[in-house]
Design a protein around this motif. Sequence first.
Motif, PDB file in Angstrom:
ATOM      1  N   ILE A 195       1.073  -1.316   0.135  1.00  0.00           N
ATOM      2  CA  ILE A 195       0.247   0.014  -0.409  1.00  0.00           C
ATOM      3  C   ILE A 195       0.714   1.418  -0.040  1.00  0.00           C
ATOM      4  O   ILE A 195       1.860   1.148   1.059  1.00  0.00           O
ATOM      5  N   GLU A 196       0.483   2.191  -0.706  1.00  0.00           N
ATOM      6  CA  GLU A 196       1.701   3.397  -1.188  1.00  0.00           C
ATOM      7  C   GLU A 196       0.081   4.634  -0.601  1.00  0.00           C
ATOM      8  O   GLU A 196      -0.560   4.511  -0.862  1.00  0.00           O
ATOM      9  N   LEU A 197       0.685   5.669   0.456  1.00  0.00           N
ATOM     10  CA  LEU A 197      -0.017   6.492   0.809  1.00  0.00           C
ATOM     11  C   LEU A 197       0.463   7.129   0.871  1.00  0.00           C
ATOM     12  O   LEU A 197       1.945   7.898   1.519  1.00  0.00           O
ATOM     13  N   LYS A 198       0.137   8.607   0.221  1.00  0.00           N
ATOM     14  CA  LYS A 198       0.619  10.110  -0.682  1.00  0.00           C
ATOM     15  C   LYS A 198       0.022  10.692   0.411  1.00  0.00           C
ATOM     16  O   LYS A 198      -1.306  11.050   0.631  1.00  0.00           O
ATOM     17  N   GLU A 199       0.842  11.715   1.128  1.00  0.00           N
ATOM     18  CA  GLU A 199       0.179  12.912   2.324  1.00  0.00           C
ATOM     19  C   GLU A 199      -1.227  13.637   0.856  1.00  0.00           C
ATOM     20  O   GLU A 199      -0.126  13.998  -0.242  1.00  0.00           O
ATOM     21  N   VAL A 301      -9.215   5.647   1.981  1.00  0.00           N
ATOM     22  CA  VAL A 301      -8.050   4.705   1.707  1.00  0.00           C
ATOM     23  C   VAL A 301      -8.724   3.480   1.913  1.00  0.00           C
ATOM     24  O   VAL A 301      -9.679   2.621   3.140  1.00  0.00           O
ATOM     25  N   ASP A 302      -7.960   2.456   0.821  1.00  0.00           N
ATOM     26  CA  ASP A 302      -8.513   1.355   0.477  1.00  0.00           C
ATOM     27  C   ASP A 302      -7.930   0.229   1.323  1.00  0.00           C
ATOM     28  O   ASP A 302      -6.467  -0.120   0.848  1.00  0.00           O
ATOM     29  N   GLU A 307      -6.266  -6.047   5.770  1.00  0.00           N
ATOM     30  CA  GLU A 307      -7.415  -6.943   5.305  1.00  0.00           C
ATOM     31  C   GLU A 307      -6.769  -8.397   5.513  1.00  0.00           C
ATOM     32  O   GLU A 307      -7.030  -8.958   6.419  1.00  0.00           O
ATOM     33  N   GLU A 308      -6.909  -8.690   4.405  1.00  0.00           N
ATOM     34  CA  GLU A 308      -6.816 -10.145   3.587  1.00  0.00           C
ATOM     35  C   GLU A 308      -5.085 -10.270   4.366  1.00  0.00           C
ATOM     36  O   GLU A 308      -4.787 -11.564   4.737  1.00  0.00           O
ATOM     37  N   TYR A 309      -4.340  -9.325   3.898  1.00  0.00           N
ATOM     38  CA  TYR A 309      -3.531 -10.026   4.802  1.00  0.00           C
ATOM     39  C   TYR A 309      -3.390 -10.238   6.368  1.00  0.00           C
ATOM     40  O   TYR A 309      -2.972 -11.894   6.572  1.00  0.00           O
TER      41      TYR A 309
END
Length: 316
Positions: A195-199, A301-302, A307-309
Amino acid sequence: MNSKFHLWIEDYLFFPNAFQKLISFFLVPLTFIYMLIILTKRAMAKQIHFGIPVISVGNIIVGGSGKTPVTIALASKYENSCVILRGYGRQSKGLYVVSQNGKILEDVTTSGDEAMLLAQALPNSTIIVSEDRVKAILKAKELGCKIVFLDDGFSKYHIAKFNILLRPKKEPENILCLPSGGYREPKGFYAQADIELKEDRDFKRIITFKKDNKIIEKLPEKIVLLTAISKPKRLLEFLPKNTIMESFPDHHNFTKEEIIEVTKKYKDYSFVTTAKDMVKLDRFNIENIYLMDLNIKFNNVDFSLLEEYLKDFKEN
């Protein structure tokens, strides 16, 4: 390292002027050697599986990009969670359980500033500092933790984990790795994140100001930002335009002499600082000091992959 020099280094790494770009160009051969080492380490790493979920919250640039508040926001959602970090700036070596299920066991000199902030912010979690993340994960299992968060663990290629990478809203103008630029790993490694989260796209920083644990609506007119975090200039956008900044290198341990000098220099001013700094400044009993409290708000955010992990471990 004085204030002007460490700010010069940060400008060089992220937003260089013409002279700094010239220096960067001459260091390119060293950058290629550095990248070769990184790629070799990644290719040769044999992953260790621990039987519990391990989630890394990291970045690939030098310095902070919101790892600690994002880790707090995520770890607070799970029971029996543990946060493991190196503990930069601490005056200790080896493995220490800083807090267990919210009970703080060490002081800030042993834990370091980030670990103490995590211990205070996560009353239902366990916080461990260790240079050896493998030993720390095994210790977390021994203590009965069910999920581990690795602070800044992306480069630990030998650890099987779920990788969350944070991306700053203002990316370095120099896209090269150290020592020519501000990237610790090639920029293309963003593609390796789960997952990549950008500010500002995926999460926002929510700032509130507090005095004596009470929220205040407005800061005094004469204010000094007193801090020892990476890229301190990024805080100025949340503060009045006439704010003066007194910054120290990231994770700096303030001394009594430094605080006396700063408070004398700005005797008619109030001070504002971050939560990470406050865990070290508390003992100096500075008058008229305000806390710049930071929280994270996710923007739809998805997290389904995460959650699958986690579900795979519950089923096994």
